[in-house]
Write a protein that holds these residues in place. Structure first.
Motif, PDB file in Angstrom:
ATOM      1  N   THR A 157      51.715  33.404  39.314  1.00  0.00           N
ATOM      2  CA  THR A 157      51.522  34.422  38.285  1.00  0.00           C
ATOM      3  C   THR A 157      51.166  35.759  38.940  1.00  0.00           C
ATOM      4  OG1 THR A 157      49.180  33.956  38.046  1.00  0.00           O
ATOM      5  CG2 THR A 157      50.690  32.679  36.651  1.00  0.00           C
ATOM      6  N   ARG A 158      51.182  36.789  38.141  1.00  0.00           N
ATOM      7  CA  ARG A 158      50.820  38.110  38.640  1.00  0.00           C
ATOM      8  C   ARG A 158      49.374  38.126  39.154  1.00  0.00           C
ATOM      9  NH1 ARG A 158      51.763  43.085  34.736  1.00  0.00           N
ATOM     10  NH2 ARG A 158      53.861  42.307  35.012  1.00  0.00           N
ATOM     11  N   ALA A 159      48.479  37.450  38.439  1.00  0.00           N
ATOM     12  CA  ALA A 159      47.078  37.396  38.860  1.00  0.00           C
ATOM     13  C   ALA A 159      46.949  36.698  40.211  1.00  0.00           C
ATOM     14  CB  ALA A 159      46.241  36.678  37.807  1.00  0.00           C
ATOM     15  N   GLU A 160      47.709  35.638  40.424  1.00  0.00           N
ATOM     16  CA  GLU A 160      47.672  34.941  41.711  1.00  0.00           C
ATOM     17  C   GLU A 160      48.272  35.804  42.826  1.00  0.00           C
ATOM     18  OE1 GLU A 160      48.095  30.342  40.116  1.00  0.00           O
ATOM     19  OE2 GLU A 160      49.899  31.500  40.521  1.00  0.00           O
ATOM     20  N   LYS A 161      49.331  36.522  42.495  1.00  0.00           N
ATOM     21  CA  LYS A 161      49.988  37.380  43.490  1.00  0.00           C
ATOM     22  C   LYS A 161      49.067  38.501  43.952  1.00  0.00           C
ATOM     23  CE  LYS A 161      53.982  40.313  44.267  1.00  0.00           C
ATOM     24  NZ  LYS A 161      55.154  40.958  43.671  1.00  0.00           N
ATOM     25  N   HIS A 162      48.290  39.029  43.029  1.00  0.00           N
ATOM     26  CA  HIS A 162      47.416  40.157  43.350  1.00  0.00           C
ATOM     27  C   HIS A 162      45.945  39.745  43.425  1.00  0.00           C
ATOM     28  CE1 HIS A 162      50.775  42.856  43.056  1.00  0.00           C
ATOM     29  NE2 HIS A 162      51.092  42.332  41.891  1.00  0.00           N
ATOM     30  N   GLY A 163      45.707  38.505  43.801  1.00  0.00           N
ATOM     31  CA  GLY A 163      44.343  38.005  43.944  1.00  0.00           C
ATOM     32  C   GLY A 163      43.558  38.776  44.986  1.00  0.00           C
ATOM     33  N   SER A 164      44.249  39.225  46.040  1.00  0.00           N
ATOM     34  CA  SER A 164      43.552  39.986  47.089  1.00  0.00           C
ATOM     35  C   SER A 164      43.032  41.312  46.541  1.00  0.00           C
ATOM     36  CB  SER A 164      44.468  40.229  48.285  1.00  0.00           C
ATOM     37  OG  SER A 164      45.590  41.000  47.892  1.00  0.00           O
ATOM     38  N   MET A 165      43.769  41.923  45.613  1.00  0.00           N
ATOM     39  CA  MET A 165      43.305  43.174  45.020  1.00  0.00           C
ATOM     40  C   MET A 165      42.019  42.936  44.229  1.00  0.00           C
ATOM     41  SD  MET A 165      45.123  45.850  42.391  1.00  0.00           S
ATOM     42  CE  MET A 165      45.072  44.775  40.992  1.00  0.00           C
ATOM     43  N   ASN A 224      39.836  40.619  44.793  1.00  0.00           N
ATOM     44  CA  ASN A 224      38.774  40.398  45.781  1.00  0.00           C
ATOM     45  C   ASN A 224      38.293  41.707  46.381  1.00  0.00           C
ATOM     46  OD1 ASN A 224      38.912  37.652  45.387  1.00  0.00           O
ATOM     47  ND2 ASN A 224      40.296  37.299  47.098  1.00  0.00           N
ATOM     48  N   ILE A 225      39.224  42.612  46.659  1.00  0.00           N
ATOM     49  CA  ILE A 225      38.866  43.917  47.228  1.00  0.00           C
ATOM     50  C   ILE A 225      38.017  44.708  46.229  1.00  0.00           C
ATOM     51  CG2 ILE A 225      39.811  46.178  47.883  1.00  0.00           C
ATOM     52  CD1 ILE A 225      42.168  44.645  49.150  1.00  0.00           C
ATOM     53  N   GLU A 239      34.249  45.946  46.778  1.00  0.00           N
ATOM     54  CA  GLU A 239      33.908  47.363  46.669  1.00  0.00           C
ATOM     55  C   GLU A 239      32.743  47.575  45.708  1.00  0.00           C
ATOM     56  OE1 GLU A 239      37.589  49.222  45.599  1.00  0.00           O
ATOM     57  OE2 GLU A 239      38.141  49.546  47.686  1.00  0.00           O
ATOM     58  N   LYS A 240      32.681  46.791  44.639  1.00  0.00           N
ATOM     59  CA  LYS A 240      31.560  46.900  43.698  1.00  0.00           C
ATOM     60  C   LYS A 240      30.243  46.608  44.400  1.00  0.00           C
ATOM     61  CE  LYS A 240      33.897  45.702  39.384  1.00  0.00           C
ATOM     62  NZ  LYS A 240      33.980  44.724  38.297  1.00  0.00           N
ATOM     63  N   VAL A 241      30.231  45.564  45.235  1.00  0.00           N
ATOM     64  CA  VAL A 241      29.011  45.201  45.960  1.00  0.00           C
ATOM     65  C   VAL A 241      28.632  46.301  46.941  1.00  0.00           C
ATOM     66  CG1 VAL A 241      28.027  43.554  47.607  1.00  0.00           C
ATOM     67  CG2 VAL A 241      29.349  42.726  45.661  1.00  0.00           C
ATOM     68  N   VAL A 242      29.613  46.822  47.680  1.00  0.00           N
ATOM     69  CA  VAL A 242      29.343  47.872  48.657  1.00  0.00           C
ATOM     70  C   VAL A 242      28.828  49.130  47.959  1.00  0.00           C
ATOM     71  CG1 VAL A 242      30.434  49.429  50.336  1.00  0.00           C
ATOM     72  CG2 VAL A 242      30.942  46.982  50.387  1.00  0.00           C
TER      73      VAL A 242
END
Length: 171
Positions: A24-32, A34-35, A39-42
């Motif tokens: 799925t699109r969500a699986e394809k862009h899972g790295s985004m 995660n990034i 970034e929210k934590v940083v």
């Protein structure tokens, strides 16, 4: 929705067989995703660091104010002002600084978010599905930020005022 995407993925997978992997699109862009979460934590950690620096600036300003106003404190004491009143005056000054800094910071932050939403100041890398970095203004976040800044500002100001007045024997 996620269930629709999952059912379509299963349908396509049954058509193409096990020779291909359907995602799925969500699986394809899972790295985004995660990034963005990283970034929210940083950004949270950077915000905490900025708040600590601002806290020290407030303490410094209040200590300098107390030191500068020694004669005025003596005059107030001779006119009958209580130690509690003098302490409250300087705590109020520190709180005004913290509140003003909070208001300015929130106005700048919300303004930046609105600009990002409308014209997209920060772009995402080319391979990402979205063109601009997504931002969202949440009232709950603004209330939490305000509460933390005002609360920490009060505690730090109170400690700084009490320590400085006791150190200088100005109470």
């Amino acid at each position: 929705s996620d269930s629709d995407a999952e059912s379509i993925r299963n349908s396509v997978q049954s058509v193409v067989g096990n020779d291909f992997r359907v995602i799925t699109r969500a699986e394809k862009h899972g790295s985004m995703n995660n990034i963005i979460n990283m970034e929210k934590v940083v950004l949270l950690l950077i915000g905490v660091l900025i708040a600590l620096i601002a806290t020290f600036a407030i303490i410094g300003a209040v200590v300098m104010l107390i030191t500068d106003k020694r004669r005025d404190i003596g005059t107030l004491r001779s006119m009958g002002a209580s130690r509690v009143l003098i302490r409250r005056i300087f705590i109020g000054e520190g709180m005004m600084l913290a509140t003003l800094g909070c208001i300015i910071g929130i106005v700048i932050g919300v303004g930046f978010c609105l600009l990002q939403q409308s014209i997209g100041l920060i772009r995402m890398p080319e391979e990402m599905i979205i063109e601009y970095y997504p931002v969202e203004i949440l009232i709950t976040d603004l209330l939490i930020i305000t509460g933390v800044i005002v609360g920490v500002g009060y505690i730090i100001t109170r400690i700084g005022v009490k320590a400085t007045l006791n150190r200088d024997k100005l109470q």
